[in-house]
Design a protein around this motif. Sequence first.
Motif, PDB file in Angstrom:
ATOM      1  N   VAL A 210      27.034  36.149  34.652  1.00  0.00           N
ATOM      2  CA  VAL A 210      28.405  36.398  35.105  1.00  0.00           C
ATOM      3  C   VAL A 210      29.287  36.377  33.867  1.00  0.00           C
ATOM      4  CG1 VAL A 210      30.348  35.519  36.430  1.00  0.00           C
ATOM      5  CG2 VAL A 210      28.053  35.422  37.397  1.00  0.00           C
ATOM      6  N   GLU A 211      30.121  37.389  33.730  1.00  0.00           N
ATOM      7  CA  GLU A 211      31.034  37.462  32.594  1.00  0.00           C
ATOM      8  C   GLU A 211      32.475  37.339  33.080  1.00  0.00           C
ATOM      9  OE1 GLU A 211      30.519  40.357  29.510  1.00  0.00           O
ATOM     10  OE2 GLU A 211      28.476  40.811  30.164  1.00  0.00           O
ATOM     11  N   LEU A 212      33.296  36.728  32.246  1.00  0.00           N
ATOM     12  CA  LEU A 212      34.715  36.605  32.523  1.00  0.00           C
ATOM     13  C   LEU A 212      35.496  37.301  31.420  1.00  0.00           C
ATOM     14  CD1 LEU A 212      34.970  32.787  33.408  1.00  0.00           C
ATOM     15  CD2 LEU A 212      34.439  34.680  34.946  1.00  0.00           C
ATOM     16  N   GLY A 213      36.517  38.036  31.801  1.00  0.00           N
ATOM     17  CA  GLY A 213      37.469  38.596  30.854  1.00  0.00           C
ATOM     18  C   GLY A 213      38.821  37.941  31.105  1.00  0.00           C
ATOM     19  N   ILE A 214      39.372  37.286  30.095  1.00  0.00           N
ATOM     20  CA  ILE A 214      40.627  36.546  30.231  1.00  0.00           C
ATOM     21  C   ILE A 214      41.697  37.263  29.423  1.00  0.00           C
ATOM     22  CG2 ILE A 214      41.762  34.311  29.908  1.00  0.00           C
ATOM     23  CD1 ILE A 214      38.876  33.090  29.886  1.00  0.00           C
ATOM     24  N   VAL A 215      42.780  37.639  30.084  1.00  0.00           N
ATOM     25  CA  VAL A 215      43.842  38.408  29.432  1.00  0.00           C
ATOM     26  C   VAL A 215      45.209  37.825  29.773  1.00  0.00           C
ATOM     27  CG1 VAL A 215      42.485  40.527  29.446  1.00  0.00           C
ATOM     28  CG2 VAL A 215      44.004  40.038  31.366  1.00  0.00           C
ATOM     29  N   ALA A 216      46.187  38.207  28.991  1.00  0.00           N
ATOM     30  CA  ALA A 216      47.562  37.760  29.238  1.00  0.00           C
ATOM     31  C   ALA A 216      48.104  38.382  30.515  1.00  0.00           C
ATOM     32  CB  ALA A 216      48.446  38.144  28.060  1.00  0.00           C
ATOM     33  N   ASN A 217      48.851  37.587  31.300  1.00  0.00           N
ATOM     34  CA  ASN A 217      49.535  38.171  32.443  1.00  0.00           C
ATOM     35  C   ASN A 217      50.916  38.659  32.003  1.00  0.00           C
ATOM     36  OD1 ASN A 217      51.199  35.920  32.324  1.00  0.00           O
ATOM     37  ND2 ASN A 217      50.530  35.066  34.278  1.00  0.00           N
ATOM     38  N   GLU A 218      51.692  39.179  32.934  1.00  0.00           N
ATOM     39  CA  GLU A 218      52.981  39.766  32.570  1.00  0.00           C
ATOM     40  C   GLU A 218      53.941  38.735  32.001  1.00  0.00           C
ATOM     41  OE1 GLU A 218      53.803  42.943  32.353  1.00  0.00           O
ATOM     42  OE2 GLU A 218      51.694  43.289  32.820  1.00  0.00           O
ATOM     43  N   THR A 219      53.876  37.503  32.483  1.00  0.00           N
ATOM     44  CA  THR A 219      54.757  36.453  31.967  1.00  0.00           C
ATOM     45  C   THR A 219      54.481  36.191  30.497  1.00  0.00           C
ATOM     46  OG1 THR A 219      54.910  35.399  34.135  1.00  0.00           O
ATOM     47  CG2 THR A 219      55.464  34.042  32.230  1.00  0.00           C
ATOM     48  N   MET A 220      53.201  36.054  30.139  1.00  0.00           N
ATOM     49  CA  MET A 220      52.851  35.830  28.732  1.00  0.00           C
ATOM     50  C   MET A 220      53.242  37.023  27.874  1.00  0.00           C
ATOM     51  SD  MET A 220      49.144  35.069  26.904  1.00  0.00           S
ATOM     52  CE  MET A 220      48.864  33.486  27.690  1.00  0.00           C
ATOM     53  N   LYS A 221      53.028  38.232  28.393  1.00  0.00           N
ATOM     54  CA  LYS A 221      53.374  39.424  27.623  1.00  0.00           C
ATOM     55  C   LYS A 221      54.880  39.494  27.361  1.00  0.00           C
ATOM     56  CE  LYS A 221      49.525  42.294  29.262  1.00  0.00           C
ATOM     57  NZ  LYS A 221      49.149  43.493  30.050  1.00  0.00           N
ATOM     58  N   GLN A 222      55.676  39.190  28.376  1.00  0.00           N
ATOM     59  CA  GLN A 222      57.126  39.249  28.212  1.00  0.00           C
ATOM     60  C   GLN A 222      57.614  38.212  27.205  1.00  0.00           C
ATOM     61  OE1 GLN A 222      58.827  38.944  32.158  1.00  0.00           O
ATOM     62  NE2 GLN A 222      57.890  40.865  32.834  1.00  0.00           N
ATOM     63  N   ARG A 223      57.036  37.017  27.273  1.00  0.00           N
ATOM     64  CA  ARG A 223      57.413  35.980  26.314  1.00  0.00           C
ATOM     65  C   ARG A 223      57.016  36.390  24.897  1.00  0.00           C
ATOM     66  NH1 ARG A 223      55.199  31.805  29.661  1.00  0.00           N
ATOM     67  NH2 ARG A 223      53.620  31.536  28.045  1.00  0.00           N
TER      68      ARG A 223
END
Length: 228
Positions: A210-223
């Motif tokens: 099982v693989e996980l991809g962890i990315v920034a959500n919109e809140t992190m991107k806006q900050r």
Amino acid sequence: MKIYKSITIILALALITSGCEAIKNANNTQKGAVIGSTSGAVLGGVLGNNIGNKKNSALGAIIGGVVGGLAGGIIGKQMDKQAQKIEEEIDGAEVTRVGEGINVTFDESSGVYFATNKSNINAKSQTNLNKLIAIFKEYPDTNITVVGHTDNTGNDDYNMELSRKRAESVTNYLVSKGLNRYRFKTYWHGETQAKFTNATPEGRAKNRRVELGIVANETMKQRAQQGN
């Protein structure tokens, strides 16, 4: 259509090559900015359309979600910290920083695994997933793609269904412990994305993963775009 895809892939490879020297000598934070500003958009399109029967994947989600530039560098720095924490606290997990995201792989020898032909979360897997849940709660401004894979034992349809059940088991377990379901996307690819040879028991064990991809959500991107 085939010609178009070939041209797109060649373009992506050219962009990767042009950025290789910069990326090779960069730290993880800088890699987030470099990949995002040079090849991220094209790579995201290529991976999203060509990996796993046109379904998304952990790597495709990471590269396809880049912001790039200075904001990408800020996100990369935050992901450095989260990746280090996962690596320190979850013994055996394969943690890779990719651009502005994190790829985590669990196979039968590294933390989250399933008994043969089973999809339920066993006791050892629960222990490691619980540690992961605590980290996800500490870093709430990320989204997670969960992707299930199998080896080539059994027929294609069976393996596809088994990978679906396993990926959904992981997602459902994480959500059942208090994580927001909206943070998750779940995909499965059966035996179609083997990373190792299926000709040996060791290779098959690594492909059952099982693989996980962890990315920034919109809140992190806006900050990040605001310099925070």
